[in-house]
Write an enzyme that holds these catalytic residues in place. Sequence first.
Site, PDB file in Angstrom:
ATOM      1  N   THR A  15      -7.881  30.958  12.542  1.00 18.97           N
ATOM      2  CA  THR A  15      -9.304  30.925  12.193  1.00 18.97           C
ATOM      3  C   THR A  15      -9.802  32.286  11.724  1.00 18.97           C
ATOM      4  O   THR A  15      -9.181  33.321  11.948  1.00 18.97           O
ATOM      5  CB  THR A  15     -10.147  30.470  13.397  1.00 18.97           C
ATOM      6  OG1 THR A  15     -10.027  31.418  14.447  1.00 18.97           O
ATOM      7  CG2 THR A  15      -9.709  29.098  13.891  1.00 18.97           C
ATOM      8  N   ASP A  16     -10.964  32.250  11.104  1.00 18.12           N
ATOM      9  CA  ASP A  16     -11.636  33.481  10.692  1.00 18.12           C
ATOM     10  C   ASP A  16     -12.596  33.921  11.795  1.00 18.12           C
ATOM     11  O   ASP A  16     -12.618  33.343  12.881  1.00 18.12           O
ATOM     12  CB  ASP A  16     -12.350  33.292   9.347  1.00 18.12           C
ATOM     13  CG  ASP A  16     -13.422  32.200   9.387  1.00 18.12           C
ATOM     14  OD1 ASP A  16     -13.873  31.822  10.485  1.00 18.12           O
ATOM     15  OD2 ASP A  16     -13.804  31.731   8.303  1.00 18.12           O
ATOM     16  N   GLN A  17     -13.402  34.891  11.515  1.00 17.58           N
ATOM     17  CA  GLN A  17     -14.316  35.444  12.523  1.00 17.58           C
ATOM     18  C   GLN A  17     -15.331  34.415  13.026  1.00 17.58           C
ATOM     19  O   GLN A  17     -15.837  34.526  14.139  1.00 17.58           O
ATOM     20  CB  GLN A  17     -15.042  36.662  11.934  1.00 17.58           C
ATOM     21  CG  GLN A  17     -15.827  37.448  12.957  1.00 17.58           C
ATOM     22  CD  GLN A  17     -16.392  38.735  12.366  1.00 17.58           C
ATOM     23  OE1 GLN A  17     -16.286  38.972  11.169  1.00 17.58           O
ATOM     24  NE2 GLN A  17     -16.999  39.552  13.201  1.00 17.58           N
TER      25      GLN A  17
END
Length: 135
Positions: A15-17
């Site tokens: 996942t991203d932030q």
Amino acid sequence: MLTRDFKFRVWYKDTDQMGIVHHSNYICYYEAARSELLRSFGSSYADMEEKDGVMMPILEVHSKYLRPAHYDELITVRISLRELPKARITFEYEIYNEAGELLNTGSTVLGFIHRDTRRPCRAPKGFMELLEKNL
């Protein structure tokens, strides 16, 4: 037509932030589903390479993003095979979240090549027999 569902947990590293699965990871989910499909037949990519001397490189990837998947969700990757291969094989994918919402659709086209010569070939006989038994 052959269809199977495989479940995977979204890892933090995917996942991203914002906790949303990065678009590149959907291709990894496709690969995981292909590997599990072969295992469900009692085979694997490693078996095909070792026993038959045949490899399956990716020739095409298509992916359509409809909704995001999120960290720690249990997703279902539905893999489908509509026809028996010759020198190429096409898999189709649908990815769903736990609520049953369609998140992504895609497809991959893989070729069959000789391990040693890297020249195209037909699908190995043993692989075809496994598909025919399960199709």
